[in-house]
Design a protein around this motif. Structure first.
Motif, mmCIF file in Angstrom:
data_model
loop_
_atom_site.group_PDB
_atom_site.id
_atom_site.type_symbol
_atom_site.label_atom_id
_atom_site.label_comp_id
_atom_site.label_asym_id
_atom_site.label_seq_id
_atom_site.Cartn_x
_atom_site.Cartn_y
_atom_site.Cartn_z
ATOM 1 N N ILE A 131 0.864 -1.179 0.000
ATOM 2 C CA ILE A 131 0.000 0.000 0.000
ATOM 3 C C ILE A 131 0.903 1.232 0.000
ATOM 4 O O ILE A 131 1.783 1.369 0.851
ATOM 5 N N LEU A 132 0.686 2.117 -0.987
ATOM 6 C CA LEU A 132 1.492 3.328 -1.132
ATOM 7 C C LEU A 132 0.586 4.528 -1.383
ATOM 8 O O LEU A 132 -0.561 4.382 -1.815
ATOM 9 N N THR A 133 1.133 5.716 -1.135
ATOM 10 C CA THR A 133 0.396 6.957 -1.327
ATOM 11 C C THR A 133 0.797 7.585 -2.662
ATOM 12 O O THR A 133 1.966 7.559 -3.037
ATOM 13 N N ILE A 134 -0.186 8.183 -3.348
ATOM 14 C CA ILE A 134 0.065 8.888 -4.603
ATOM 15 C C ILE A 134 0.631 10.264 -4.266
ATOM 16 O O ILE A 134 0.002 11.030 -3.540
ATOM 17 N N ASP A 135 1.813 10.597 -4.785
ATOM 18 C CA ASP A 135 2.402 11.929 -4.595
ATOM 19 C C ASP A 135 1.874 12.912 -5.628
ATOM 20 O O ASP A 135 1.492 14.026 -5.292
ATOM 21 N N GLN A 136 1.872 12.498 -6.893
ATOM 22 C CA GLN A 136 1.405 13.361 -7.975
ATOM 23 C C GLN A 136 0.525 12.542 -8.910
ATOM 24 O O GLN A 136 0.825 11.384 -9.173
ATOM 25 N N ALA A 137 -0.526 13.181 -9.400
ATOM 26 C CA ALA A 137 -1.392 12.529 -10.387
ATOM 27 C C ALA A 137 -1.817 13.572 -11.403
ATOM 28 O O ALA A 137 -2.174 14.696 -11.027
ATOM 29 N N ASP A 138 -1.746 13.232 -12.667
ATOM 30 C CA ASP A 138 -2.164 14.154 -13.721
ATOM 31 C C ASP A 138 -3.671 14.380 -13.642
ATOM 32 O O ASP A 138 -4.416 13.534 -13.141
ATOM 33 N N ALA A 139 -4.103 15.515 -14.162
ATOM 34 C CA ALA A 139 -5.530 15.818 -14.195
ATOM 35 C C ALA A 139 -6.220 14.943 -15.234
ATOM 36 O O ALA A 139 -5.602 14.497 -16.200
ATOM 37 N N VAL A 140 -7.508 14.725 -15.021
ATOM 38 C CA VAL A 140 -8.288 13.920 -15.963
ATOM 39 C C VAL A 140 -8.582 14.758 -17.205
ATOM 40 O O VAL A 140 -8.945 15.912 -17.112
ATOM 41 N N VAL A 141 -8.416 14.145 -18.373
ATOM 42 C CA VAL A 141 -8.725 14.828 -19.633
ATOM 43 C C VAL A 141 -10.198 14.585 -19.935
ATOM 44 O O VAL A 141 -10.649 13.443 -20.000
ATOM 45 N N LYS A 142 -10.955 15.684 -20.108
ATOM 46 C CA LYS A 142 -12.387 15.550 -20.372
ATOM 47 C C LYS A 142 -12.625 14.846 -21.694
ATOM 48 O O LYS A 142 -11.882 15.020 -22.649
ATOM 49 N N GLY A 143 -13.662 14.037 -21.721
ATOM 50 C CA GLY A 143 -14.023 13.340 -22.943
ATOM 51 C C GLY A 143 -13.499 11.918 -23.005
ATOM 52 O O GLY A 143 -13.901 11.156 -23.852
#
Length: 187
Positions: A131-143
């Motif tokens: 189990i690990l924590t997310i440091d960075q995640a890209d934004a969701v692209v609409k569509g």
């Protein structure tokens, strides 16, 4: 334990030509002329090299049994990792090259299985998931559809992974240690 050539099976550990090999493929062949043989593909446990060998039924080879024992990961010291035997409390040092890419998933006090042969470590097996924590995640692209699209994210240990769109920075997820893939959101 000695076994004959046609008794070799996938997953067997063999002591052949002074090295330890794990059997990855076998094919039993019975030609029209001559005796039957087993075509065996093996991978060296320590070096990682591959070998194709042919064993006849009269050939014998040494089958090895590895002892897997639980060890606790203590800390890193330079390029080495220090583990403690859970039964004897002895400490052993293993090179980061030996652990390989899985070393990114080692966590303090994690219990791993280390296979030993004649008192020497042969392989390190981490738990299936961590189990690990997310440091960075890209934004969701609409569509994009939610079912088939994944976005890149970086875990707390610096490993880049693909996650579903609903996963955001700060969330805890379950990661497969074998191939560094997303399994599910941690509970």
């Amino acid at each position: 334990m000695k076994i004959n050539g046609v008794s070799i099976r996938i997953g067997n550990i063999l002591n052949y030509n002074g090295k330890l090999w794990v059997v990855t493929k076998t094919q039993h062949t019975q030609p029209g002329k001559g005796g039957a043989y087993m075509q065996v593909e093996m991978k060296a446990l320590i070096e990682g090299t591959k070998l194709n060998e042919r064993f006849r039924s009269a050939d014998t080879v040494e089958r090895v049994h590895l002892e897997a024992r639980p060890f606790q990961y203590l800390y890193a010291e330079g390029d080495d990792f220090i583990f403690m035997d859970q039964e004897t409390f002895e400490q052993i040092t293993i090179s980061s090259d030996f652990v390989g890419d899985a070393s990114a998933f080692l966590q303090d006090n994690m219990i791993v299985n280390i296979s030993m042969y004649e008192g020497r470590p042969i392989s390190v097996q981490l738990p299936d998931t961590v189990i690990l924590t997310i440091d960075q995640a890209d934004a969701v692209v609409k569509g994009q559809t939610a079912s088939s699209s994944y976005k890149p994210a970086i875990l707390e240990n610096g490993v880049r992974i693909m996650v579903p769109p609903h996963i955001e920075a700060g969330m805890r997820i379950v990661v497969n240690t074998a191939d560094a893939t997303y399994v599910e959101r941690a509970k």
